[in-house]
Design a protein around this motif. Structure first.
Motif, PDB file in Angstrom:
ATOM      1  N   SER A  89       0.923  -1.292   0.052  1.00  0.00           N
ATOM      2  CA  SER A  89      -0.001   0.065   0.183  1.00  0.00           C
ATOM      3  C   SER A  89       0.798   1.208  -0.206  1.00  0.00           C
ATOM      4  O   SER A  89       2.295   1.095   0.318  1.00  0.00           O
ATOM      5  CB  SER A  89      -0.823   0.083   1.322  1.00  0.00           C
ATOM      6  OG  SER A  89      -1.547  -1.212   1.515  1.00  0.00           O
ATOM      7  N   GLU A 130     -10.170   8.836   5.240  1.00  0.00           N
ATOM      8  CA  GLU A 130     -10.767   7.571   5.544  1.00  0.00           C
ATOM      9  C   GLU A 130     -11.122   6.767   4.167  1.00  0.00           C
ATOM     10  O   GLU A 130     -10.749   5.680   4.062  1.00  0.00           O
ATOM     11  CB  GLU A 130     -12.323   7.869   6.017  1.00  0.00           C
ATOM     12  CG  GLU A 130     -12.716   6.712   6.773  1.00  0.00           C
ATOM     13  CD  GLU A 130     -14.241   7.118   7.611  1.00  0.00           C
ATOM     14  OE1 GLU A 130     -14.658   8.125   7.502  1.00  0.00           O
ATOM     15  OE2 GLU A 130     -14.561   6.176   8.272  1.00  0.00           O
ATOM     16  N   LEU A 133      -8.192   5.109   2.973  1.00  0.00           N
ATOM     17  CA  LEU A 133      -7.442   4.300   3.692  1.00  0.00           C
ATOM     18  C   LEU A 133      -8.242   2.798   3.278  1.00  0.00           C
ATOM     19  O   LEU A 133      -7.744   1.742   3.270  1.00  0.00           O
ATOM     20  CB  LEU A 133      -7.515   4.373   5.350  1.00  0.00           C
ATOM     21  CG  LEU A 133      -6.623   5.237   5.781  1.00  0.00           C
ATOM     22  CD1 LEU A 133      -6.975   5.742   7.333  1.00  0.00           C
ATOM     23  CD2 LEU A 133      -5.292   4.577   5.835  1.00  0.00           C
ATOM     24  N   GLY A 137      -5.644   1.038   1.912  1.00  0.00           N
ATOM     25  CA  GLY A 137      -4.708   0.848   2.882  1.00  0.00           C
ATOM     26  C   GLY A 137      -3.564   1.821   2.873  1.00  0.00           C
ATOM     27  O   GLY A 137      -3.578   2.748   1.865  1.00  0.00           O
ATOM     28  N   ALA A 138      -2.838   1.534   3.714  1.00  0.00           N
ATOM     29  CA  ALA A 138      -1.484   2.496   3.702  1.00  0.00           C
ATOM     30  C   ALA A 138      -0.273   2.035   4.323  1.00  0.00           C
ATOM     31  O   ALA A 138      -0.405   0.992   5.328  1.00  0.00           O
ATOM     32  CB  ALA A 138      -1.954   3.938   4.581  1.00  0.00           C
ATOM     33  N   VAL A 141       0.632   6.712   7.712  1.00  0.00           N
ATOM     34  CA  VAL A 141       0.084   7.738   7.444  1.00  0.00           C
ATOM     35  C   VAL A 141       0.946   8.824   8.339  1.00  0.00           C
ATOM     36  O   VAL A 141       1.286   8.581   9.337  1.00  0.00           O
ATOM     37  CB  VAL A 141      -1.252   7.999   7.999  1.00  0.00           C
ATOM     38  CG1 VAL A 141      -1.878   9.352   7.760  1.00  0.00           C
ATOM     39  CG2 VAL A 141      -2.418   7.029   7.069  1.00  0.00           C
ATOM     40  N   CYS A 163      -6.681   5.677  11.653  1.00  0.00           N
ATOM     41  CA  CYS A 163      -5.589   5.070  11.337  1.00  0.00           C
ATOM     42  C   CYS A 163      -5.552   3.793  12.214  1.00  0.00           C
ATOM     43  O   CYS A 163      -5.314   2.707  11.706  1.00  0.00           O
ATOM     44  CB  CYS A 163      -4.129   5.954  11.727  1.00  0.00           C
ATOM     45  SG  CYS A 163      -3.974   7.083  10.433  1.00  0.00           S
ATOM     46  N   ALA A 166      -7.887   1.388  10.956  1.00  0.00           N
ATOM     47  CA  ALA A 166      -7.509   0.665   9.552  1.00  0.00           C
ATOM     48  C   ALA A 166      -6.277  -0.051  10.011  1.00  0.00           C
ATOM     49  O   ALA A 166      -5.615  -0.708   8.979  1.00  0.00           O
ATOM     50  CB  ALA A 166      -7.133   1.795   8.537  1.00  0.00           C
ATOM     51  N   VAL A 168      -3.108   1.010  10.440  1.00  0.00           N
ATOM     52  CA  VAL A 168      -1.996   1.791   9.940  1.00  0.00           C
ATOM     53  C   VAL A 168      -1.425   2.393  10.891  1.00  0.00           C
ATOM     54  O   VAL A 168      -1.869   3.304  11.409  1.00  0.00           O
ATOM     55  CB  VAL A 168      -2.573   2.406   8.826  1.00  0.00           C
ATOM     56  CG1 VAL A 168      -1.410   3.376   8.177  1.00  0.00           C
ATOM     57  CG2 VAL A 168      -3.097   1.631   7.537  1.00  0.00           C
ATOM     58  N   TYR A 170       0.262   5.538  12.514  1.00  0.00           N
ATOM     59  CA  TYR A 170       0.205   7.075  12.254  1.00  0.00           C
ATOM     60  C   TYR A 170       1.624   7.805  12.999  1.00  0.00           C
ATOM     61  O   TYR A 170       1.663   7.710  14.125  1.00  0.00           O
ATOM     62  CB  TYR A 170      -0.969   7.461  12.846  1.00  0.00           C
ATOM     63  CG  TYR A 170      -1.193   8.969  13.019  1.00  0.00           C
ATOM     64  CD1 TYR A 170      -0.890   9.561  11.736  1.00  0.00           C
ATOM     65  CD2 TYR A 170      -1.641   9.803  14.053  1.00  0.00           C
ATOM     66  CE1 TYR A 170      -0.948  11.181  11.776  1.00  0.00           C
ATOM     67  CE2 TYR A 170      -1.986  11.148  13.967  1.00  0.00           C
ATOM     68  CZ  TYR A 170      -1.623  11.770  13.116  1.00  0.00           C
ATOM     69  OH  TYR A 170      -1.494  13.238  12.912  1.00  0.00           O
TER      70      TYR A 170
END
Lengths: 372, 372
Positions: A89, A130, A133, A137-138, A141, A163, A166, A168, A170
């Protein structure tokens, strides 16, 4: 002289300076050595790191010291991206991040990056984040808490929640929050630079929450209290003491500085051809940027300097003050005649009044000799 | 208290401290800004870098500042290896280099490395280097000027000539030469650490001769006066001033320190079970290492500390004083009971006498309570 460029640099504050001078006497020995001078240094280092952790309300072993904010940004971004290299991602950052965050992200190998645009005040849209994500996805962030040029504050709490939902990491660049605004508490990694709160130059702070994925990508990105190189105990002691002072000053001074920057915003907006940038209310107390179309920012800075007022021009956080500002570009504002005013806890109302009386004189003088 | 661990760290010298305090008042502003405070900082930075260049007899634009000696070593080695990535030859270093040189070389991707062995005094064999260069060529050669543990000095002039004839860049780690011995003049890249000459912590020096192949390998290995991160003018000013003082002191103190370390060597050699390491004459004036088989170095350090004498033990330049010394291993010496004595320009004969009277008492006390 009214010094109103505290956004670039300010003096080491009194507590930091006192701690530095004491530690040059008491903490110069190598803290890994076994003699009493070495143990005294090690104790001072330990006390300093505990103080930093306490002020920032984090665990002691979540605190890492790097040689600069730039090094901390590179370590946070490269280390998180590498630890999550199997996540296919993109890295998501805002378009108004500090240049070191943008550069570190651009330098990642085998990782696309995606920049979130901002509105005319410099705010990202959490709904866009949002959706992004949800869609892609990521890898991570990275969205700053306070913008280095305009002072606009992002909603880090909301970003952290998105985040977290998700799963992910941050990363928050809190360089202009610590000692000025409330320090963000919801993040996986936090980066900062001590000299931005009145601490010593040469200290980048990286807070890595326990459990945040991170892996070193080079031997000079090793973490720990001191990272790579000889342990700099005097500067660590100055970092801790200056942070305590800045944290206290922020509590007692924030309302006063907010009133002063509001005064600048209100007054500058009445001047012919002057635009006040950044969000009028979602903003830090210590930064204001104005824009004067058709006059170069560096010319304004030089005129104001001759009148006894120091401010910053151009891309206030790139390596050259003459580069165009990517922050203002992202906000859809022309980047030619921007001037950043940065207040510190020692700034007085007289300093602000001096700036406000000199600014129209400077602009008038420049326009009188200009071909436009 | 006799502090005899100047090889690890020493106080910032008076000139360095004075310059630091002055620059905290005068050079705290951002030197890239256009106001007068910024210009004052920029001028101070420029004067400092010119002074450093002058003392080291190099060009002003050959001087680069990095966040530590370790960072300088990594930048020199990774940058030279990358610039010469099409040269299919190994990196050649000595087996007694500082751990940061060994680690940086080991971390190179797609570059074999080859370690030159040393004799029992820690000297490489220039004929072996010549033969290796003839046989395989080299990506680069890195051989230090003064060893950090034993004080043995390599023949850098001869090594530089061999490298020059083979058209191979020669990187010299001069960390224990500058301010102590004559600074090497024949090299392509030179690395050093300011706090080793009584300068501030947090300054790695990289001198890159004009024309030396070098290419950055990461964004935090950018060169220039300040490399990556906010320009640390106070510490740069302290670096320049401390270097001037150390350079002058070396001229006036070297013979005196040579006599003191000779006294330590002669006296320690008479003690039962004590071996003096390093070359008896090809050596720096300020370092001596002794070895006491069957007694752990850290136990000796702790006993001496209680008697009021500070020295270093173990692998004097690794990150942990309890790691075995790769330097002594390479010299064919057991690494268990080694103690390094490091003198600075402020060391007196009384300090040395105190060490020499305490050493046999410490060894006797340790042996009395030991099972061996």
């Amino acid at each position: 002289m009214a010094y109103l460029d505290a956004g670039s640099s300010q003096r080491l504050n009194e507590a930091g300076r006192h701690a530095l001078e004491q530690a040059l006497d008491q903490g110069w020995a190598d803290p890994v050595r076994l003699h009493s001078q070495g143990r005294k240094s090690a104790l001072l280092a330990e006390q300093s790191i505990s103080t930093i952790a306490q002020v920032l309300k984090v665990q002691r072993d979540e605190v890492h010291i790097l040689p600069s904010g730039t090094h901390a940004a590179h370590a946070a971004i490269a280390g998180t991206a590498y630890a999550r290299r199997r996540v296919d991602s993109p890295a998501i950052i805002s378009a108004v991040e500090h240049s070191c965050v943008i550069n570190a992200t651009a330098a990642l190998s085998q990782c696309q990056s995606l920049q979130l645009g901002v509105d005319q005040f410099g705010l990202i849209d959490p709904e866009e984040l949002e959706a992004t994500l949800r869609e892609s996805g990521a890898r991570f962030v990275a969205v700053q808490s306070v913008n280095q040029e305009t002072g606009t504050t992002q909603d880090v709490q909301a970003i952290a929640q998105l985040c977290s939902a998700a799963e992910v990491p941050y990363i928050v660049d809190a360089s202009h929050s610590i000692g000025h605004e409330q320090t963000p508490q919801s993040f996986d990694a936090l980066i900062a630079s001590a000299h931005k709160w009145g601490g010593p130059v040469g200290v980048g702070l990286l807070i890595l929450r326990t459990g945040t994925p991170w892996h070193p990508t080079s031997l000079t990105q090793t973490l720990g209290v001191f990272g790579q190189g000889f342990p700099n105990v005097p500067v660590l002691a100055a970092t801790a003491a200056s942070l305590v002072q800045a944290d206290q000053e922020h509590r007692s001074n924030r309302d006063r500085l907010m009133t002063l920057t509001e005064k600048i915003r209100a007054h500058a907006a009445t001047l012919d051809g002057v635009e006040v940038l950044g969000h009028p209310t979602q903003r830090a107390a210590h930064l204001v940027t104005i824009n004067v179309p058709l006059i170069a920012g560096d010319v304004i800075v030089e005129h104001l300097d001759r009148l006894g007022v120091a401010v910053a021009s151009g891309s206030a956080c790139s390596s050259s003050p003459l580069d165009p500002s990517h922050v203002l570009l992202a906000m859809g504002i022309q980047t030619y005649g921007n001037v950043r005013v940065g207040l510190s806890h020692t700034t007085t109302e007289a300093d602000v009044d001096e700036f406000l009386s000199c600014l129209p004189r400077a602009l008038e003088a420049i326009r009188a000799t200009s071909a436009y």
